[in-house]
Design a protein around this motif. Structure first.
Motif, PDB file in Angstrom:
ATOM      1  N   ASP A 144       0.815  -1.220   0.000  1.00 15.20           N
ATOM      2  CA  ASP A 144       0.000   0.000   0.000  1.00 15.20           C
ATOM      3  C   ASP A 144       0.843   1.261   0.000  1.00 15.20           C
ATOM      4  OD1 ASP A 144      -2.113  -1.645   0.033  1.00 15.20           O
ATOM      5  OD2 ASP A 144      -2.629  -1.341   2.154  1.00 15.20           O
ATOM      6  N   MET A 145       2.100   1.120   0.474  1.00 17.00           N
ATOM      7  CA  MET A 145       2.977   2.287   0.505  1.00 17.00           C
ATOM      8  C   MET A 145       3.248   2.796  -0.908  1.00 17.00           C
ATOM      9  SD  MET A 145       5.757   0.964   3.318  1.00 17.00           S
ATOM     10  CE  MET A 145       7.183   1.836   2.712  1.00 17.00           C
ATOM     11  N   SER A 240      14.059   3.041  10.073  1.00 17.67           N
ATOM     12  CA  SER A 240      12.862   3.015   9.236  1.00 17.67           C
ATOM     13  C   SER A 240      12.503   1.571   8.907  1.00 17.67           C
ATOM     14  CB  SER A 240      13.122   3.822   7.968  1.00 17.67           C
ATOM     15  OG  SER A 240      11.945   3.908   7.199  1.00 17.67           O
ATOM     16  N   TYR A 241      11.561   1.402   8.030  1.00 20.51           N
ATOM     17  CA  TYR A 241      11.173   0.040   7.644  1.00 20.51           C
ATOM     18  C   TYR A 241      11.012  -0.079   6.134  1.00 20.51           C
ATOM     19  CZ  TYR A 241       8.537  -4.106   6.647  1.00 20.51           C
ATOM     20  OH  TYR A 241       8.141  -5.292   6.092  1.00 20.51           O
ATOM     21  N   PHE A 242      11.657  -1.035   5.535  1.00 21.91           N
ATOM     22  CA  PHE A 242      11.398  -1.464   4.160  1.00 21.91           C
ATOM     23  C   PHE A 242      11.415  -2.983   4.176  1.00 21.91           C
ATOM     24  CE2 PHE A 242      13.658   2.607   3.699  1.00 21.91           C
ATOM     25  CZ  PHE A 242      12.733   3.330   2.954  1.00 21.91           C
ATOM     26  N   PRO A 243      10.515  -3.616   3.432  1.00 23.14           N
ATOM     27  CA  PRO A 243      10.457  -5.090   3.459  1.00 23.14           C
ATOM     28  C   PRO A 243      11.734  -5.736   2.926  1.00 23.14           C
ATOM     29  CG  PRO A 243       8.542  -4.146   2.346  1.00 23.14           C
ATOM     30  CD  PRO A 243       9.506  -3.036   2.552  1.00 23.14           C
ATOM     31  N   GLU A 246      16.985  -4.945   6.123  1.00 22.07           N
ATOM     32  CA  GLU A 246      16.902  -5.119   7.571  1.00 22.07           C
ATOM     33  C   GLU A 246      18.311  -5.079   8.161  1.00 22.07           C
ATOM     34  OE1 GLU A 246      14.224  -5.119   9.456  1.00 22.07           O
ATOM     35  OE2 GLU A 246      15.539  -5.254  11.197  1.00 22.07           O
ATOM     36  N   PRO A 247      18.681  -4.136   8.982  1.00 21.41           N
ATOM     37  CA  PRO A 247      17.862  -2.989   9.370  1.00 21.41           C
ATOM     38  C   PRO A 247      17.740  -1.972   8.239  1.00 21.41           C
ATOM     39  CG  PRO A 247      20.074  -2.769  10.254  1.00 21.41           C
ATOM     40  CD  PRO A 247      20.026  -4.101   9.572  1.00 21.41           C
ATOM     41  N   SER A 248      16.763  -1.064   8.412  1.00 19.73           N
ATOM     42  CA  SER A 248      16.537  -0.023   7.403  1.00 19.73           C
ATOM     43  C   SER A 248      16.707   1.353   8.027  1.00 19.73           C
ATOM     44  CB  SER A 248      15.122  -0.120   6.838  1.00 19.73           C
ATOM     45  OG  SER A 248      14.865  -1.415   6.328  1.00 19.73           O
ATOM     46  N   ALA A 249      17.061   2.297   7.213  1.00 19.86           N
ATOM     47  CA  ALA A 249      17.217   3.671   7.709  1.00 19.86           C
ATOM     48  C   ALA A 249      16.869   4.657   6.615  1.00 19.86           C
ATOM     49  CB  ALA A 249      18.657   3.902   8.169  1.00 19.86           C
ATOM     50  N   GLU A 250      16.302   5.786   7.036  1.00 17.01           N
ATOM     51  CA  GLU A 250      16.125   6.874   6.093  1.00 17.01           C
ATOM     52  C   GLU A 250      17.182   7.917   6.410  1.00 17.01           C
ATOM     53  OE1 GLU A 250      11.539   7.201   4.727  1.00 17.01           O
ATOM     54  OE2 GLU A 250      11.902   7.165   6.880  1.00 17.01           O
ATOM     55  N   MET A 251      17.660   8.566   5.366  1.00 19.81           N
ATOM     56  CA  MET A 251      18.700   9.563   5.595  1.00 19.81           C
ATOM     57  C   MET A 251      18.147  10.956   5.336  1.00 19.81           C
ATOM     58  SD  MET A 251      22.536   9.729   4.035  1.00 19.81           S
ATOM     59  CE  MET A 251      22.240  10.678   2.589  1.00 19.81           C
ATOM     60  N   LEU A 275      16.686   9.946   1.193  1.00 24.43           N
ATOM     61  CA  LEU A 275      16.709   8.571   0.665  1.00 24.43           C
ATOM     62  C   LEU A 275      16.347   7.523   1.711  1.00 24.43           C
ATOM     63  CD1 LEU A 275      19.613   7.199   1.718  1.00 24.43           C
ATOM     64  CD2 LEU A 275      20.538   8.590  -0.117  1.00 24.43           C
ATOM     65  N   GLY A 276      16.016   6.353   1.196  1.00 20.40           N
ATOM     66  CA  GLY A 276      15.787   5.178   2.029  1.00 20.40           C
ATOM     67  C   GLY A 276      16.933   4.214   1.795  1.00 20.40           C
ATOM     68  N   SER A 277      17.271   3.437   2.839  1.00 12.62           N
ATOM     69  CA  SER A 277      18.426   2.549   2.686  1.00 12.62           C
ATOM     70  C   SER A 277      18.354   1.418   3.706  1.00 12.62           C
ATOM     71  CB  SER A 277      19.710   3.346   2.913  1.00 12.62           C
ATOM     72  OG  SER A 277      19.749   3.809   4.253  1.00 12.62           O
ATOM     73  N   GLY A 278      19.294   0.511   3.621  1.00 13.79           N
ATOM     74  CA  GLY A 278      19.362  -0.563   4.605  1.00 13.79           C
ATOM     75  C   GLY A 278      20.227  -1.704   4.118  1.00 13.79           C
TER      76      GLY A 278
END
Ligand code: PHE
Length: 335
Positions: A144-145, A240-243, A246-251, A275-278
């Motif tokens: 849904d995101m 943060s969370y992304f499927p 793991e782990p996830s982080a936003e910068m 950005l999103g990352s992990g």
């Protein structure tokens, strides 16, 4: 004979004399052609004599033309020498690159310096490469995101919502070490506003090898920010969370538009998420036959529009795709 006298008197006085001469005597409606046309009226016994005279006349005329031409060319050379080279040139409009292209090229080149290769893939994707392989099975709420555009003809087809799909295609073909960046256009079913659009541009990165750690991820992204925005820009990571990681982080980076005093872009916080990352989720690695006990990796993804907005202080995302020349012509310098 009269024509000969006229021709002899022809003086190379102006630049177009040679051309005027050619048209008058040697052109398709010129005098030489006209005299040739007279041949049929000449009595047979005089034909030979007439022909000779005519040939001679034609040769004479052609030689004169060559002379005149050479003379005009010389005049041309003289004016060339006296030409004032300090005069300003005639201006002509030059186009500029689209700001998104400029920023994308800059981002790509920063990562290329770190040894990342470019990977590209299709904008129409299947469910597996966009979602399934990325640890988002059919019933996963995180779908849904990313409001997805599906293709009517086939429920398995969609417009990719991120260029993670390209990472999937790379892992499918290539085994570690992998170091790629995936620039490309992505689509999401969002209402168009100053802050959102139904398409935008992403650059995602993927690095998989032995002993790749979160420290590598952080250092790579620090380096990117410094190259892109300069050494004074501050950086922070938020969990943060992304499927797929793991782990996830936003910068976030410190807001360059208001420089801390508060604006719409950073919503008065002084920080902007870029950005999103992990660390690549073990399930994702397993999906492609990569052993998570042997190999680890990091991934990140950013929106080019957002980076461009901070770089050039663009306050409305819609400007990028309206083709308004008043907007586009402001981006004359390189990033
Ligand atoms: N694919 C994510 C997105 O489109 C970005 C991302 C990439 C996040 C890689 C983490 C790791 O929002």
């Amino acid at each position: 004979e009269q024509h000969k006298a006229d021709i002899a008197a022809y003086e190379p006085d102006s630049a177009d004399t040679a051309e005027t001469f050619r048209i008058k005597y040697l052109g398709t409606k010129g005098i030489v052609k006209a005299i040739m046309g007279e041949m049929k009226n000449v009595p047979n016994e005089q034909k030979k004599n007439f022909g000779q005279l005519l040939n001679e006349f034609k040769k004479f005329t052609e030689e004169k033309y060559e002379l005149l031409k050479a003379a005009t060319e010389n005049t041309g050379a003289a004016s060339h020498a006296s030409f004032d080279w300090t005069l300003p040139g005639d201006p002509f409009p030059v186009g500029t690159r689209h700001p998104i292209t400029m920023v994308r090229n800059k981002i790509v080149s920063i990562f290329q310096h770190l040894g990342f290769a470019i990977a590209e893939g299709p904008e129409i994707e299947d469910d597996w490469h966009n979602f399934g392989a990325m640890n988002l099975p059919a019933d996963h709420p995180a779908r849904d995101m990313q409001d997805t555009f599906y293709i009517n003809q086939n429920p398995d087809w969609l417009l990719r919502t991120h260029t993670s799909s390209v990472q999937a295609r790379v892992m499918e073909k290539q085994k570690p070490p992998i170091r790629v960046i995936c620039p490309g256009r992505v689509y999401r079913n969002e209402t168009i506003s100053a802050r959102a659009h139904c398409f935008f541009h992403q650059i995602e990165g993927l690095c998989i090898d032995e002993h790749v750690s979160f420290a590598d991820l952080k250092q790579t992204l620090y380096y990117f920010v410094q190259e892109m925005f300069g050494k004074d820009v501050k950086v922070r990571f938020r969990p943060s969370y992304f499927p797929f990681t793991e782990p996830s982080a936003e910068m976030d980076i410190s807001c360059l538009i208001c420089e801390g005093s508060g604006c719409n872009v950073c919503k008065h916080t002084g920080w902007v998420e870029i950005l999103g990352s992990g660390m690549v989720h073990p399930k994702v690695l397993e999906n492609f036959g990569i052993d998570p006990n042997k190999h680890t990796g990091f991934a990140f993804g950013m929106g080019v529009e957002r980076v461009c907005q901070l770089k050039f202080r663009v306050n409305d995302l819609r400007l990028y795709s309206q083709n308004d020349i008043r907007f586009l012509q402001q981006f004359t310098s390189s990033v």
